[in-house]
Every structure is written in C-alpha cells, then in structure tokens.
Write a protein that holds these residues in place. Structure first.
Motif, short mmCIF file in Angstrom:
data_model
loop_
_atom_site.label_atom_id
_atom_site.label_comp_id
_atom_site.label_asym_id
_atom_site.label_seq_id
_atom_site.Cartn_x
_atom_site.Cartn_y
_atom_site.Cartn_z
N LEU A 92 1.10 -1.51 0.01
CA LEU A 92 -0.08 -0.10 -0.13
C LEU A 92 1.24 1.34 0.00
O LEU A 92 0.48 2.05 -0.85
CB LEU A 92 -1.14 0.04 1.05
CG LEU A 92 -1.83 -1.15 1.09
CD1 LEU A 92 -2.95 -1.02 2.60
CD2 LEU A 92 -3.04 -0.86 0.17
N TYR A 93 2.04 1.14 0.76
CA TYR A 93 2.92 2.11 1.00
C TYR A 93 3.41 2.37 -0.87
O TYR A 93 3.54 4.10 -1.00
CB TYR A 93 4.02 2.33 1.82
CG TYR A 93 5.06 2.91 1.59
CD1 TYR A 93 5.03 4.47 2.32
CD2 TYR A 93 6.46 3.04 0.35
CE1 TYR A 93 6.23 5.13 2.16
CE2 TYR A 93 7.27 3.95 0.95
CZ TYR A 93 7.42 5.01 1.30
OH TYR A 93 8.28 5.89 1.36
N PHE A 94 3.84 1.72 -1.80
CA PHE A 94 4.18 1.23 -2.77
C PHE A 94 2.59 2.54 -3.47
O PHE A 94 3.11 2.21 -4.77
CB PHE A 94 4.75 1.00 -3.27
CG PHE A 94 6.40 0.35 -2.72
CD1 PHE A 94 7.38 1.46 -3.29
CD2 PHE A 94 6.38 -0.39 -1.73
CE1 PHE A 94 8.47 1.42 -1.85
CE2 PHE A 94 7.44 -0.82 -0.83
CZ PHE A 94 8.69 0.49 -1.41
N SER A 95 1.66 2.23 -3.11
CA SER A 95 0.85 2.36 -4.06
C SER A 95 -0.07 3.17 -3.64
O SER A 95 -1.76 2.97 -4.18
CB SER A 95 -0.14 1.03 -4.68
OG SER A 95 -0.69 0.14 -3.81
N GLY A 96 -0.56 4.49 -3.14
CA GLY A 96 -0.97 5.55 -2.98
C GLY A 96 -1.17 4.98 -1.57
O GLY A 96 -2.79 6.17 -0.54
N GLY A 97 -1.79 4.13 -0.17
CA GLY A 97 -1.09 4.67 1.15
C GLY A 97 -3.14 4.40 0.95
O GLY A 97 -3.55 3.21 0.66
N SER A 98 -3.28 5.06 1.59
CA SER A 98 -4.28 5.05 2.60
C SER A 98 -6.21 5.12 1.46
O SER A 98 -6.76 5.37 1.75
CB SER A 98 -5.18 6.04 3.54
OG SER A 98 -4.39 7.16 3.03
N THR A 99 -5.07 6.35 0.24
CA THR A 99 -5.74 6.33 -0.92
C THR A 99 -6.24 5.18 -1.92
O THR A 99 -6.94 4.68 -2.83
CB THR A 99 -5.59 7.56 -1.99
OG1 THR A 99 -4.00 7.32 -2.39
CG2 THR A 99 -5.34 8.96 -0.95
N ASN A 100 -5.33 4.19 -1.44
CA ASN A 100 -5.50 2.90 -1.85
C ASN A 100 -7.00 2.16 -1.57
O ASN A 100 -7.28 2.27 -0.52
CB ASN A 100 -4.34 2.08 -1.75
CG ASN A 100 -3.97 0.60 -2.85
OD1 ASN A 100 -5.08 -0.17 -3.10
ND2 ASN A 100 -3.49 0.49 -3.62
N PRO A 101 -7.60 1.83 -2.68
CA PRO A 101 -9.39 1.07 -2.59
C PRO A 101 -9.38 -0.48 -1.32
O PRO A 101 -10.16 -0.89 -1.04
CB PRO A 101 -9.91 1.08 -3.49
CG PRO A 101 -9.17 0.88 -4.90
CD PRO A 101 -7.82 1.17 -4.37
N PHE A 102 -7.92 -0.97 -1.98
CA PHE A 102 -7.31 -1.95 -1.09
C PHE A 102 -6.84 -2.13 0.45
O PHE A 102 -6.93 -2.56 1.24
CB PHE A 102 -6.37 -3.44 -1.76
CG PHE A 102 -6.70 -4.15 -3.09
CD1 PHE A 102 -7.98 -4.05 -2.53
CD2 PHE A 102 -6.64 -2.75 -4.62
CE1 PHE A 102 -8.35 -5.43 -4.38
CE2 PHE A 102 -7.07 -3.32 -5.30
CZ PHE A 102 -8.12 -4.60 -5.81
N ILE A 103 -6.88 -0.98 1.54
CA ILE A 103 -6.92 -0.68 2.37
C ILE A 103 -7.17 -0.93 3.38
O ILE A 103 -7.51 -1.35 4.01
CB ILE A 103 -6.83 1.56 2.75
CG1 ILE A 103 -6.08 1.67 3.99
CG2 ILE A 103 -8.33 1.75 2.38
CD1 ILE A 103 -4.91 1.59 3.91
N SER A 104 -8.51 -1.81 3.25
CA SER A 104 -9.96 -2.08 3.63
C SER A 104 -9.51 -3.89 4.31
O SER A 104 -9.68 -4.28 5.13
CB SER A 104 -11.49 -2.02 2.61
OG SER A 104 -11.36 -2.82 1.90
N LEU A 105 -8.62 -4.30 3.77
CA LEU A 105 -7.71 -5.68 3.77
C LEU A 105 -7.23 -6.07 4.97
O LEU A 105 -6.47 -6.88 5.65
CB LEU A 105 -6.98 -5.79 2.71
CG LEU A 105 -7.65 -6.48 1.20
CD1 LEU A 105 -6.14 -6.64 0.22
CD2 LEU A 105 -8.94 -7.22 1.01
#
Length: 422
Positions: A92-105
């Motif tokens: 997630l750090y390399f791909s948008g952090g908290s804006t990544n939609p997969f943060i809920s994983l």
C-alpha cells in the motif's frame, strides 16, 4: 496434502493461512500484470516486486514447516499474521497508501486473529493495523494522477473498493468460518474426553466397591448354602418345596462362582483377555448360563450366520455385559422376550426384544448413565446398563436402545469378531 500434519486447530488454521497467502500472491501477480499492461501506471514496481518475492519466500518456508510435527503456538500464528500485515502495508505504501481502495484488507488479519487467537493477540493486532493505517494517511508514494482521465481513475477507484469488499466477504465467509469450525471441533473433542474420563472414574469406583462387596458377600453366601443344604435334607416328601430349594441352591452356587471369578480376575492386568470361541457356541453357552440365573423367564432364540462361525473373545466383560442386558429385558418383559443373533465375518449383531411398556422419554435420553434407573431400589441400582454399555464400547462395539412401533423395546448390540487369518 500435509497428511502427517498434527491435526490441532492452530495447525489446521496455519495450513489455511498458507493456502490463502498463495491465493493472495497469485492475485497480486495478476493485478500487477493488468496494471502494467492495460492501465500503464508509473509506480515503484521494483519495491512492490521485492515485497511479493519476500512473501513468496516466507510461504515456501511455511510450506516446509507444515510438514514438521511441531505444534503451532498462538505466538507463531500471530507472527504469521503480522508478516501479512507488514507485507500489505509495504504494498500500500508503494501504491497510494490510504487512498488505495484495498486499504480495507487490513480488516482480514484482524478478523482472523479475533476468530482464532486469545483476546490479547486480537487487541495487539487491532493496535498494529490502526497504526499502519494511520501512518499510511501521511506517508506513502502517491499514485500518478492525470486530470484529463479523472473520471476513469475515479471509476477504477470505485471498482477497486468493490473488489476489496468482495474479497473480504468471500474470505470471511469461507476461511474464518472454517477456523471457527476447527475450534468448535476441538471443544467437542475435549467434551468427549472429559466425559470419557468421568466414565472411567465411575467404572473404577464401581470396581472398587464390587471388590469390597465380593469379600463381604462370601460369608453370607456360604451360610445360605449350608442352611439350604440342611433344608433340602428335610421335607423330602414335599416335591414343590424340594424344587424351590434346588432352584435356590443353584442361584447361590452361581453367585459364589461369580464372586470367585470376580476376585480371580481382579488381579489381571488386562481384563479384555480371554479364550476364543465360535460365536454360535459362545451364545449357546451364554443362554444356558442365563437360564440358570433366570429359570422362570420364557424366551425364543433365532440365529443366522455363515458356518463354521467366526470366533469371538470369550471373557468375563463380554459375558457379564450381555447378561446385564438380558436381565434388563427380562425385568421389562410381561410374557416373553425374543433374542435374535446375526453375524458375518467381522461383527456380531444381537437383538433383544421385550414385550413390555417400552422406554419413557427420560429413559430414552438417559439410558446408560450411571445410577439412572426406572426400577425401585429393591429391583436395581442403575449400573447394569451403564457397565454393559461402557464395557462393550471399550471392546469396539455399541449398544442402542429404542422403542418398537407395536409394543416393547429393542436392545441392539454390535460386537467385533476375531477375523480369521487368510
């Protein structure tokens, strides 16, 4: 797969986590390919690929570890979940952090911890996942943004949120439920083990009481034998009296022989041991003995099975258990009982059918419990069926009681036979 795996719940759960991680690695590789080829985003591919390679290496080590018979501890399973959390955080750090939609994983490892580990580990996992999410609010590499494709990027974000929800739902519905089933199976096995320990304690207590009773009953039985012998010498002209005295002396003799066998068997290390008899001879001998004990009971006997009959272990436990069941049927019967035996090469199936009033609802549910009886204290103490059931189960058999549709009850007994050598 993993046939030699220790089948404790945590071992099973680690195996499931290994399989889930394999699916996650494949999904990550597929996603990277689609993003690189179709969407053509400029993101730190090197860092993300290194994370996936490290995660694959860890799963390879987990695969090797699963073939070992070491039990999985709570700490080890928690550490495996933590590695997944840190790998997800790096991606997630390399791909948008908290804006990544997969943060809920982040909810997945937390849910797994809550379903499988003690509450302390769950709270630690909650703190760690909240901390990682919070850090990714401020520290991350943003995804490249093209204002001319704002609508397309928004649709991709919404689609990613939907995909993350679907993945989370499927994993929770399958993976976590499987973990919960393992825990319930463990609790069920523990309950059965506790029940078996309690039954064994009751059997040991009854055995101790029986040994003491055998010593105490020896003298009264000897006294009764002497008195009945003297009475038999008197009133020789009274045929009915002589018949009754003979029955009484036979009963006393049987009681003395039973006590003698009980005391002789008390010192044996293995009470299951005994001689081997063809099953038809064993049943005939058993019924002859029972006729001596209960001379007034009327019964019919039918047998069916291949001849020559296979052999059964003839020991005190089997005989005493079947005699107890026959006596119970005789006590419940009003006129006559029916006995059916059927055998094959591996098992003896015995049915004892009485024509009594049948089992009450309470007796149906509690039959076989120690000291439960529907008889008066003068008729019995509720240990015959308990001991018969316990002994037959120890020998690999089973006892099943049920009411008949017409009248009376049926006792079904299954006992293993000695398989003949080819």
């Amino acid at each position: 797969m993993f046939n030699d795996l220790n089948k404790s719940p945590l071992n099973k759960n680690l195996q499931r986590l290994f399989m889930l991680r394999n699916i996650a690695i494949l999904a990550q590789c597929l996603t990277f390919s689609l993003v690189y080829i179709i969407i053509d985003l400029d993101i730190p591919w090197t860092g993300m690929i290194i994370v996936v390679i490290l995660l694959t290496t860890l799963n390879l080590l987990t695969w090797i570890r699963l073939y070992r018979k070491w039990p999985v501890s709570n700490l080890e399973f928690f550490a495996q979940l933590l590695i997944d959390v840190f790998a997800l955080s790096a991606l997630l750090y390399f791909s948008g952090g908290s804006t990544n939609p997969f943060i809920s994983l982040y909810l997945l490892p937390l849910t797994i911890a809550a379903a499988t580990l003690p509450w302390r580990y769950t709270w630690v996992m909650a703190i760690i996942t909240i901390g990682c999410y919070t850090i990714l609010l401020f520290n991350y590499i943003p995804l490249p943004h093209d204002h001319s494709k704002h609508l397309i990027e928004f649709n991709l974000h919404v689609s990613g949120m939907w995909l993350a929800f679907v993945l989370s739902t499927v994993i929770i519905a399958w993976f976590v439920v499987k973990m919960s089933i393992s825990i319930r199976d463990r609790d069920h096995d523990l309950a059965l083990a506790r029940e078996q320990v309690l039954r064994n304690e009751q059997i040991v207590a009854l055995g101790t009481l029986a040994a003491g009773a055998a010593h105490e009953l020896g003298t009264p039985l000897s006294t009764m034998a002497v008195i009945t012998g003297e009475l038999q010498k008197e009133n020789t002209d009274d045929s009915e009296f002589q018949s009754n005295i003979r029955i009484l002396r036979d009963q006393i003799t049987h009681c003395k022989e039973t006590l003698t066998r009980l005391l002789a068997k008390a010192g044996q290390a293995r009470v299951e041991g005994g001689s081997q008899l063809p099953v038809d001879e064993f049943l005939s001998s058993l019924l002859e003995k029972w006729k001596l004990i209960r001379p007034t009971v009327k019964f019919s006997y039918h047998s069916d099975g291949p001849l020559p009959a296979p052999k059964i272990m003839d020991n005190q436990l089997v005989s005493q258990s079947l005699l107890n069941l026959l006596n119970n049927a005789a006590d419940a019967s009003s006129k006559q009982i029916e006995i059916k035996s059927r055998w094959d090469e591996t098992n003896l199936h015995l049915e004892i059918i009485d024509d009594g009033e049948g089992l009450s609802d309470e007796a149906t549910h509690r039959a076989g419990e120690a000291f439960f009886t529907t008889k008066t204290p003068e008729q019995g103490f509720g240990i015959g069926l308990f001991l018969a059931n316990a002994n037959i189960e120890r020998l690999g058999g089973s006892v099943h009681l049920f009411n008949l549709e017409s009248r009376g009850a049926c006792t079904q007994v299954t006992l293993p036979l000695i398989e003949s050598e080819a």
